[in-house]
Write an enzyme that holds these catalytic residues in place. Structure first.
Site, PDB file in Angstrom:
ATOM      1  N   TYR A 170      12.391 -38.410 -18.729  1.00 12.48           N
ATOM      2  CA  TYR A 170      12.583 -37.122 -19.398  1.00 12.48           C
ATOM      3  C   TYR A 170      13.048 -37.250 -20.836  1.00 12.48           C
ATOM      4  CZ  TYR A 170      17.598 -36.054 -19.954  1.00 12.48           C
ATOM      5  OH  TYR A 170      18.897 -36.010 -20.396  1.00 12.48           O
ATOM      6  N   GLY A 171      13.496 -38.445 -21.224  1.00 12.20           N
ATOM      7  CA  GLY A 171      14.049 -38.555 -22.566  1.00 12.20           C
ATOM      8  C   GLY A 171      13.602 -39.769 -23.351  1.00 12.20           C
TER       9      GLY A 171
ATOM     10  N   LEU B 128      15.448 -47.326 -27.959  1.00 15.11           N
ATOM     11  CA  LEU B 128      15.885 -48.192 -26.855  1.00 15.11           C
ATOM     12  C   LEU B 128      14.987 -48.044 -25.635  1.00 15.11           C
ATOM     13  CD1 LEU B 128      19.770 -47.696 -26.947  1.00 15.11           C
ATOM     14  CD2 LEU B 128      18.487 -49.693 -27.685  1.00 15.11           C
ATOM     15  N   GLY B 129      14.416 -46.866 -25.476  1.00 15.61           N
ATOM     16  CA  GLY B 129      13.566 -46.673 -24.297  1.00 15.61           C
ATOM     17  C   GLY B 129      12.950 -45.289 -24.273  1.00 15.61           C
ATOM     18  N   MET B 130      11.864 -45.181 -23.522  1.00 16.97           N
ATOM     19  CA  MET B 130      11.228 -43.874 -23.307  1.00 16.97           C
ATOM     20  C   MET B 130      11.276 -43.645 -21.801  1.00 16.97           C
ATOM     21  SD  MET B 130       9.090 -43.079 -26.407  1.00 16.97           S
ATOM     22  CE  MET B 130       7.858 -42.111 -25.664  1.00 16.97           C
ATOM     23  N   GLY B 131      12.241 -42.881 -21.361  1.00 16.92           N
ATOM     24  CA  GLY B 131      12.414 -42.653 -19.923  1.00 16.92           C
ATOM     25  C   GLY B 131      11.572 -41.484 -19.445  1.00 16.92           C
TER      26      GLY B 131
ATOM     27  N   ASP C 287      21.680 -44.295  -9.059  1.00 19.82           N
ATOM     28  CA  ASP C 287      20.779 -45.226  -9.737  1.00 19.82           C
ATOM     29  C   ASP C 287      21.548 -46.503 -10.120  1.00 19.82           C
ATOM     30  OD1 ASP C 287      18.249 -45.839 -10.614  1.00 19.82           O
ATOM     31  OD2 ASP C 287      18.432 -44.813 -12.544  1.00 19.82           O
TER      32      ASP C 287
ATOM     33  N   LYS D 261      20.008 -39.357 -27.049  1.00 20.70           N
ATOM     34  CA  LYS D 261      18.945 -39.130 -26.078  1.00 20.70           C
ATOM     35  C   LYS D 261      18.276 -37.815 -26.438  1.00 20.70           C
ATOM     36  CE  LYS D 261      18.301 -40.001 -21.184  1.00 20.70           C
ATOM     37  NZ  LYS D 261      18.951 -40.446 -19.969  1.00 20.70           N
TER      38      LYS D 261
HETATM   39  N1  LIG Z   1      25.265 -45.640 -23.546  1.00 20.36           N
HETATM   40  C1  LIG Z   1      24.435 -46.676 -23.694  1.00 20.36           C
HETATM   41  N2  LIG Z   1      24.845 -47.793 -24.301  1.00 20.36           N
HETATM   42  C2  LIG Z   1      24.005 -48.836 -24.458  1.00 20.36           C
HETATM   43  N3  LIG Z   1      22.720 -48.845 -24.071  1.00 20.36           N
HETATM   44  C3  LIG Z   1      22.251 -47.747 -23.466  1.00 20.36           C
HETATM   45  C4  LIG Z   1      23.070 -46.598 -23.247  1.00 20.36           C
HETATM   46  N4  LIG Z   1      22.328 -45.653 -22.615  1.00 20.36           N
HETATM   47  C5  LIG Z   1      21.100 -46.174 -22.452  1.00 20.36           C
HETATM   48  N5  LIG Z   1      21.036 -47.427 -22.961  1.00 20.36           N
HETATM   49  C6  LIG Z   1      19.848 -48.313 -22.974  1.00 20.36           C
HETATM   50  O1  LIG Z   1      18.762 -47.558 -23.439  1.00 20.36           O
HETATM   51  C7  LIG Z   1      17.584 -47.850 -22.711  1.00 20.36           C
HETATM   52  C8  LIG Z   1      16.982 -46.564 -22.210  1.00 20.36           C
HETATM   53  O2  LIG Z   1      17.873 -46.024 -21.289  1.00 20.36           O
HETATM   54  P1  LIG Z   1      17.775 -44.617 -20.542  1.00 20.36           P
HETATM   55  O3  LIG Z   1      18.711 -44.707 -19.416  1.00 20.36           O
HETATM   56  O4  LIG Z   1      18.002 -43.530 -21.465  1.00 20.36           O
HETATM   57  O5  LIG Z   1      16.319 -44.450 -20.089  1.00 20.36           O
HETATM   58  P2  LIG Z   1      15.432 -45.259 -19.091  1.00 20.36           P
HETATM   59  O6  LIG Z   1      16.290 -46.102 -18.183  1.00 20.36           O
HETATM   60  O7  LIG Z   1      14.415 -45.983 -19.921  1.00 20.36           O
HETATM   61  O8  LIG Z   1      14.716 -44.127 -18.305  1.00 20.36           O
HETATM   62  P3  LIG Z   1      15.200 -43.026 -17.260  1.00 20.36           P
HETATM   63  O9  LIG Z   1      15.932 -41.977 -18.045  1.00 20.36           O
HETATM   64  O10 LIG Z   1      13.921 -42.534 -16.695  1.00 20.36           O
HETATM   65  O11 LIG Z   1      16.072 -43.739 -16.272  1.00 20.36           O
HETATM   66  C9  LIG Z   1      17.977 -48.840 -21.623  1.00 20.36           C
HETATM   67  O12 LIG Z   1      17.581 -50.130 -22.034  1.00 20.36           O
HETATM   68  C10 LIG Z   1      19.490 -48.775 -21.579  1.00 20.36           C
HETATM   69  O13 LIG Z   1      20.036 -50.047 -21.333  1.00 20.36           O
END
Ligand SMILES: Nc1ncnc2c1ncn2[C@@H]1O[C@H](COP(=O)(O)OP(=O)(O)OP(=O)(O)O)[C@@H](O)[C@H]1O
Length: 287
Positions: free
Chosen positions: A41-42, A36-39, A154, A59
């Site tokens: 830290y995770g 879903l994403g590479m943030g 956030d 995560k």
């Molecule tokens: N519990 C969840 N249910 C549905 N989608 C989620 C959930 N948690 C995260 N996501 C989706 O996963 C993706 C990555 O999210 P995540 O918040 O882990 O990292 P990030 O926003 O890419 O980075 P950072 O951790 O630096 O904020 C996003 O598109 C978010 O919408």
């Protein structure tokens, strides 16, 4: 020397932060469906949990961050935050574990679209009244978080998922308990830009600030700039009722900030009563 260290850590991260491939099974039960994403830290995955048959979100701490101050402490903090919260509009922590030498947390998957998707991909346009109603609903979730001594820090359109008219607040990676430091490591906040300092302050008003910008995003969906018109401040571009303008000025700390959800809610309700349900432009799609 510092440039060399930065170059090396970037290269190292690129080499080791490789997400697990689709269909990989983690801890013998979580089957990866997508990254879903590479943030920062995770690495976040959408998985199917073979035990429950349900989808969930995993995560993983970036392997390059495992030994750093931004790895395990951030992970443990996020776990403690999610554990403290139990609300239908916030993802629940399912478990945290180590597998193959990696750290993971599993949480509830909130299916739906984010406000960012609705605005930028689906072209939703929202009236002043609808926008205020959205913020009022979101304030309910934010207030719950605050009642647990936490600040989300956030609150933004990509972090709110909407499904069948119900909103869910996600991404507690930056949340802090009141009294905790704004940063994990000894970073001086003076170095931050003023706006970042306001957003990252460990105080309830920083979430009201996030909500204020959220509101502006929603209101801008109905704004159509004239051809080649120069960009103006929001107060000049948006045609808003005075109560809504005053409300936003306090939310984004141009005027005295709100210090409690009750005070903000009272003004939101007044603004709602005065607001118009008309779109500034023809809606492409309405909520
Ligand atoms: N519990 C969840 N249910 C549905 N989608 C989620 C959930 N948690 C995260 N996501 C989706 O996963 C993706 C990555 O999210 P995540 O918040 O882990 O990292 P990030 O926003 O890419 O980075 P950072 O951790 O630096 O904020 C996003 O598109 C978010 O919408």
């Amino acid at each position: 020397m510092q440039k060399l260290i930065a170059w090396w850590s970037q290269l190292y991260a690129r080499l080791v932060d490789r997400p697990f491939a689709e269909r990989t099974v983690i801890k013998g039960r979580y089957r990866v469906e997508a990254v879903l994403g590479m943030g920062s830290y995770g690495i976040t995955y959408l998985c199917e949990d073979s035990h429950s048959g349900q989808r969930c979100v995993l995560k993983q701490v970036r392997p390059s961050k495992l030994g750093s101050k931004k790895g395990r402490p951030v992970y443990e903090y996020e776990i403690s935050v999610l554990q403290a919260l139990d609300h239908p509009q916030i993802p629940k922590l399912l478990e945290s574990f180590a597998d193959r030498g990696q750290l993971f947390l599993a949480m509830e998957y909130k299916e739906g679209k984010t406000w960012e998707d609705l605005i930028f991909e689906e072209g939703y346009t929202i009236s002043e009244r609808e926008a205020l109603q959205v913020i009022l609903d979101l304030l309910g979730i934010v207030e719950y978080v605050h009642q647990h001594g936490l600040v989300h820090r956030d609150v933004r359109i990509p972090n709110v998922i909407i499904k069948d008219g119900t909103m869910h607040l996600i991404d507690f990676g930056l949340a802090r308990y009141l009294g905790d430091s704004a940063t994990y490591i000894e970073e001086s906040l003076d170095a931050y830009l003023l706006e970042k300092q306001i957003k990252r302050e460990v105080a309830f008003r920083s979430d009201y600030f996030g909500l204020g910008h959220f509101l502006l995003f929603l209101l801008y969906t109905s704004f159509q700039p004239a051809d080649e018109a120069e960009e103006l401040p929001w107060e000049e571009e948006l045609d808003l009722t005075p109560k809504t303008r005053q409300l936003i000025r306090r939310m984004i700390q141009m005027d005295e900030p709100y210090e409690s959800a009750d005070a903000l809610r009272a003004d939101l309700l007044i603004a709602l009563a005065h607001s118009a349900n008309v779109h500034n432009s023809a809606p492409k799609k309405e909520i």
